[in-house]
Write a protein that holds these residues in place. Structure first.
Motif, PDB file in Angstrom:
ATOM      1  N   ALA A 207       0.826  -1.207   0.000  1.00  0.00           N
ATOM      2  CA  ALA A 207       0.000   0.000   0.000  1.00  0.00           C
ATOM      3  C   ALA A 207       0.856   1.252   0.000  1.00  0.00           C
ATOM      4  O   ALA A 207       0.346   2.357  -0.217  1.00  0.00           O
ATOM      5  N   GLU A 208       2.163   1.096   0.235  1.00  0.00           N
ATOM      6  CA  GLU A 208       3.105   2.209   0.227  1.00  0.00           C
ATOM      7  C   GLU A 208       3.825   2.249  -1.114  1.00  0.00           C
ATOM      8  O   GLU A 208       4.545   1.309  -1.464  1.00  0.00           O
ATOM      9  N   PRO A 209       3.637   3.305  -1.913  1.00  0.00           N
ATOM     10  CA  PRO A 209       4.262   3.363  -3.241  1.00  0.00           C
ATOM     11  C   PRO A 209       5.767   3.152  -3.232  1.00  0.00           C
ATOM     12  O   PRO A 209       6.304   2.531  -4.165  1.00  0.00           O
ATOM     13  N   THR A 210       6.453   3.632  -2.205  1.00  0.00           N
ATOM     14  CA  THR A 210       7.909   3.440  -2.170  1.00  0.00           C
ATOM     15  C   THR A 210       8.267   1.964  -2.034  1.00  0.00           C
ATOM     16  O   THR A 210       9.238   1.492  -2.643  1.00  0.00           O
ATOM     17  N   ASP A 211       7.501   1.208  -1.260  1.00  0.00           N
ATOM     18  CA  ASP A 211       7.751  -0.223  -1.131  1.00  0.00           C
ATOM     19  C   ASP A 211       7.444  -0.946  -2.435  1.00  0.00           C
ATOM     20  O   ASP A 211       8.184  -1.844  -2.856  1.00  0.00           O
ATOM     21  N   ALA A 212       6.343  -0.574  -3.088  1.00  0.00           N
ATOM     22  CA  ALA A 212       5.990  -1.200  -4.357  1.00  0.00           C
ATOM     23  C   ALA A 212       7.044  -0.916  -5.423  1.00  0.00           C
ATOM     24  O   ALA A 212       7.415  -1.803  -6.203  1.00  0.00           O
TER      25      ALA A 212
END
Length: 265
Positions: free
Chosen positions: A67-72
């Motif tokens: 749900a976190e763009p940086t993780d994706a």
């Protein structure tokens, strides 16, 4: 025999157990290099060990919150760095927070379920989309549910049904906009499936086991799906044997949705 996914790179979320672990093993067996992720470090690492012990190629990032763009974005970049690109995105992960009658639901439960079942799919697709465009195509497989088709009593959750129906709608949009780029998008809707998340229906309290028995009684095939049943369908959809399957949802439910079934015993 030629492997169905030879030379492909597959991102698979939620590989710590259940359908995700089964998918990682099946995709690797068919020749794909797998990049997994999960919020559970130990379980995700065990899946990597199982795949590699069987001769497959797999790496995994954990803990990871899609749900976190940086993780994706970090997940996608790991696939590019380790294996040179992305061909398949299999959005398997999800977490159901809201259960029970509607008048007992809360906004917090609703928001958490939408985040962890629908938002994570959107964010992962956004992170991978341009890479698929640049690669000249690929396949996105999103995990919906029979709950996106019907309200499956006695297991109730308005948020879960809404999230899974939303995944089907998002998938159609991705297929429509991806066609010009050679990108296919499909969703799969498992029915009653034995996973760690549903274990309570088989070995929990008497009330929980009664719910499990009631669900199985509705399935014409007479049993719950195993994670491998779902994984094998996903392998086929991801392969070049399924290139004309697009913008649709595949029910994997033992006939539950298509048959009004009552036991004669």
């Amino acid at each position: 025999m030629e492997k169905m996914l030879q030379g492909k790179v597959a991102l698979i979320s939620g590989t710590g157990g259940g359908q995700g672990r089964a998918a990682a093993i099946a995709f690797a067996r068919e020749g794909a290099a797998v990049v997994g992720c999960d919020v559970n470090r130990e379980a995700a690492e065990e899946t990597v060990r199982l795949v590699q012990a069987a001769g497959g190629r797999m790496i995994s990032l954990q803990p990871l919150d899609l749900a976190e763009p940086t993780d994706a974005e970090r997940w996608m970049e790991a696939a590019v760095s380790e294996f040179g690109g992305v061909d398949i995105l299999y959005n398997n992960a999800g977490a159901l927070h809201a259960r029970g009658p509607f008048d007992q639901s809360t906004l917090e439960h609703w928001q958490n379920t939408i985040r962890d079942e629908l938002t994570i799919v959107y964010v992962a697709c956004r992170a991978v989309w341009q890479r698929l465009v640049d690669r000249g195509g690929g396949i996105i497989i999103n995990t919906a549910s029979i709950s996106g088709h019907v309200e499956f009593l006695p297991m109730r959750s308005a948020a879960h049904g809404a999230a899974k129906a939303g995944i089907m709608g998002l998938t159609r949009t991705l297929a429509a906009e991806g066609a010009i780029h050679g990108i296919r998008a499909v969703s799969i809707s498992p029915g009653v499936t034995r996973t760690p998340a549903t274990q309570r229906f088989w070995s929990g309290t008497n009330e929980q086991r009664a719910v499990g028995a009631a669900m199985i009684a509705k399935v014409p095939s007479g049993r719950a799906a195993e994670p491998e049943d779902i994984a094998e369908a996903a392998v086929f959809l991801a392969s070049d044997r399924a290139t004309y399957i697009n913008a649709t949802d595949l029910l994997i439910d033992g006939g539950l949705r298509g048959v009004s079934f009552t036991s004669m015993e």
